[in-house]
Scaffold this motif. Structure first.
Motif, short mmCIF file in Angstrom:
data_model
loop_
_atom_site.label_atom_id
_atom_site.label_comp_id
_atom_site.label_asym_id
_atom_site.label_seq_id
_atom_site.Cartn_x
_atom_site.Cartn_y
_atom_site.Cartn_z
N ASP A 91 0.84 -1.19 0.00
CA ASP A 91 0.00 0.00 0.00
C ASP A 91 0.88 1.24 0.00
O ASP A 91 1.90 1.29 0.68
N HIS A 151 -3.56 -2.00 -2.12
CA HIS A 151 -3.04 -3.23 -2.75
C HIS A 151 -4.07 -3.96 -3.62
O HIS A 151 -3.68 -4.75 -4.46
N ASP A 152 -5.34 -3.68 -3.44
CA ASP A 152 -6.36 -4.34 -4.26
C ASP A 152 -6.59 -3.64 -5.60
O ASP A 152 -7.47 -4.01 -6.36
N GLU A 171 -7.39 -0.39 -5.90
CA GLU A 171 -8.24 0.78 -5.70
C GLU A 171 -7.36 2.03 -5.48
O GLU A 171 -6.45 2.01 -4.66
#
Length: 131
Positions: free
Chosen positions: A106, A122-123, A125
């Motif tokens: 992140d 980290h996803d 977004e």
């Protein structure tokens, strides 16, 4: 060469690496400026203004719409607590974004003087917001 060293190299000249007291001051200012969830993501619904974005043009458009002017000096903060904080410019960070985000899961790009943050979670977004 580590991913951190590659990031520093990619950011080029006028990059400042902040350790110890300087790092702690920026981190403290960052953490007191934005509300965080237990899992380490900014609680966006508690900010005055934010947007989910997909491109750097959208980030710049958001900042231009919400602020008369904003400071180009930013700090790169990663979720890995052992890493120093990097001072650079927003333009340089955008140019080297792949190297910047490769350092840790992140990444936050924080401007204390202008009061905005860009969170690259980290996803995948990406959000930009004002405190």
């Amino acid at each position: 060469m580590s991913l951190f060293e590659e990031c520093i190299e990619a950011l080029g000249e006028n990059v400042h690496v902040l350790y110890d007291n300087s790092r702690e001051k920026i981190l403290s200012h960052f953490e007191s400026s934005f509300p965080f969830s237990d899992w380490g993501q900014i609680e966006w619904k508690n900010l005055s203004s934010y947007a989910e974005v997909n491109t750097f043009d959208e980030i710049q458009s958001f900042l231009n719409q919400k602020m008369d002017e904003y400071n180009d000096v930013v700090y790169i903060i990663w979720d890995e607590g052992t890493l120093p904080i990097i001072q650079s410019t927003l333009d340089k960070v955008f140019e080297a974004i792949d190297d910047v985000t490769a350092v840790s899961f992140d990444t936050w790009i924080f401007s204390p003087s202008s009061g905005y943050v860009i969170e690259i979670f980290h996803d995948g977004e990406v959000k930009v917001g004002l405190k």
